[in-house]
Design an enzyme around this catalytic site. Structure first.
Site, short mmCIF file in Angstrom:
data_model
loop_
_atom_site.label_atom_id
_atom_site.label_comp_id
_atom_site.label_asym_id
_atom_site.label_seq_id
_atom_site.Cartn_x
_atom_site.Cartn_y
_atom_site.Cartn_z
N SER A 107 0.86 -1.19 0.00
CA SER A 107 0.00 0.00 0.00
C SER A 107 0.89 1.24 0.00
CB SER A 107 -0.84 -0.02 1.26
OG SER A 107 -1.29 1.27 1.56
N SER A 108 0.34 2.35 -0.50
CA SER A 108 1.14 3.58 -0.56
C SER A 108 1.44 4.13 0.84
CB SER A 108 0.41 4.64 -1.39
OG SER A 108 -0.87 4.88 -0.86
N TYR A 136 -0.08 -1.25 10.16
CA TYR A 136 -0.34 -1.83 8.84
C TYR A 136 0.86 -1.59 7.92
CZ TYR A 136 -2.65 -2.52 4.31
OH TYR A 136 -2.98 -2.94 3.05
N LYS A 140 3.37 -4.31 6.03
CA LYS A 140 3.58 -4.31 4.57
C LYS A 140 5.05 -4.06 4.21
CE LYS A 140 -0.48 -5.37 3.16
NZ LYS A 140 -0.67 -6.64 2.42
N HIS A 179 -12.66 2.50 3.81
CA HIS A 179 -11.87 3.61 3.27
C HIS A 179 -12.81 4.77 2.91
CE1 HIS A 179 -8.91 0.31 2.55
NE2 HIS A 179 -8.13 1.22 3.09
#
Ligand code: GFB
Length: 318
Positions: A107-108, A136, A140, A179
């Site tokens: 994820s960014s 999170y 990642k 989100h």
């Protein structure tokens, strides 16, 4: 031509659904999927047994505990530990089963909170993370490091891809834990249906986000997975971080996107900002130059993707 066996871990999530959809027209893959009830990827023995029995050629690893800004702050242990457990099990089993290519979804939010924009892959680990999603992001980042470590130590070809904020059919529309886009689609729709005079949008409205339609990501994943041998090997070579951003190359403010959702839904009331809710990262725009240089570009404009997403929401939940 012999079909490649492809396991999509997490095929019922937003990314997995889009990857399956992109695969529907393909005849060169035999697709393997398992629901959570059929295979719990947090169960190390079951995961290992599955990989050794089926020995897929390729894996798209999109199984993860995910959520929006509030879910991340309410369930930090789940976001860190569940994701780490799933990743360790899948990476170890994939390696033992001799998987040829793996695409690991990140994820960014793995990039530093205040890094220069647009965000290049090499900014990873150059500064502090955004606090609202640190657990999170750390899970990642560990996944990126796993890709790299396996490639270095064992010569595997595991590639980590970092998509920007996603939305699309089959999204999680939970009112608080989703989100921002699915949350707003639901809130504006419910306000329209009930005739509420105003809709609340969290935060100051000034943070900027880049939104990508999930089917574009599904196509990007298949594009990368199908790269010729020398190109995939170049991306996953032992002495370079095997990391590639996937985005659309432009962003909007939360206020702008809220106005767009409002127009898409056809809500005519007022939009109210709630400054007591967190803003999160001020800006997250990915530099997509590396992916563009390979010949891939996102194609769904936000207004078009939003119309499709809203139609999907009404069909499923309306
Ligand atoms: O999608 P989101 O929750 O996550 O978006 P992040 C948060 C932004 O949208 C913040 C605003 O600026 C919020 O203040 N916002 C406005 C809302 N209204 C709402 C609403 O009703 N719900 C939500 N959720 N936000 C996530 C990370 O960060 O990005 C994840 O938490 C993941 O781990 C994901 O990386 C891609 O973009 O801030």
């Amino acid at each position: 031509m012999e079909k490649k066996k492809l396991f999509i871990a997490g095929h019922r999530g937003l990314v997995g659904t889009a990857t399956l959809q992109a695969l529907s027209a393909r005849t060169d893959y035999e697709v393997l999927t398992r629901t959570h009830d059929e295979l719990d990827l947090e169960d190390r023995d079951a995961t290992r047994a599955f990989f050794l029995e089926h020995r897929p050629d390729h894996v798209v690893m999109c199984a993860a505990k995910v959520g929006g800004i509030l879910a991340n702050s309410n369930f930090p242990v789940d976001f860190l530990h569940n994701n780490l457990r799933i990743q360790l099990n899948v990476f170890d089993a994939a390696h033992e089963a001799g998987i040829d290519r793996m695409i690991f979804l990140g994820s960014s939010c793995i990039y530093p909170r205040d890094c220069p924009q647009p965000i290049k892959e090499e900014y990873l680990l150059t500064g502090p993370l955004e606090a609202t999603n640190r657990p999170y992001a750390l899970a990642k980042i560990a996944g990126v490091e796993s890709c790299w470590a396996f490639n270095r130590q064992y010569g595997t070809r595991y590639l980590a891809v970092m998509p920007t904020n996603m939305y699309g059919p089959g999204d999680n529309y939970h009112p608080e834990h989703s989100h921002v886009l699915p949350a707003l689609i639901r809130r504006f729709h419910e306000a329209k249906t009930k005739g509420d005079p105003a809709v609340v949008v969290w935060g100051s409205g000034t943070p900027r986000r880049e939104f990508m339609y999930s089917s574009d990501l599904g196509e990007a994943i298949l594009f990368l997975l199908g790269l010729p041998e020398e190109k995939f090997a170049e991306l996953t070579r032992a002495n370079a971080t095997p990391l590639i951003n996937i985005g659309v190359g432009e962003d909007v403010t939360i206020r702008e996107v809220a106005e767009l959702v409002k127009a898409t839904v056809g809500y005519t009331g007022e939009l109210r900002l709630d400054a007591t809710k967190p803003d999160g990262t001020p800006r997250k725009l990915l530099d997509v130059g590396r992916l563009a240089s390979l010949g891939w570009k996102a194609r769904t404009p936000l207004a078009v993707g939003l119309k499709n997403a809203y139609r999907d929401f009404v069909e499923r939940h309306g």
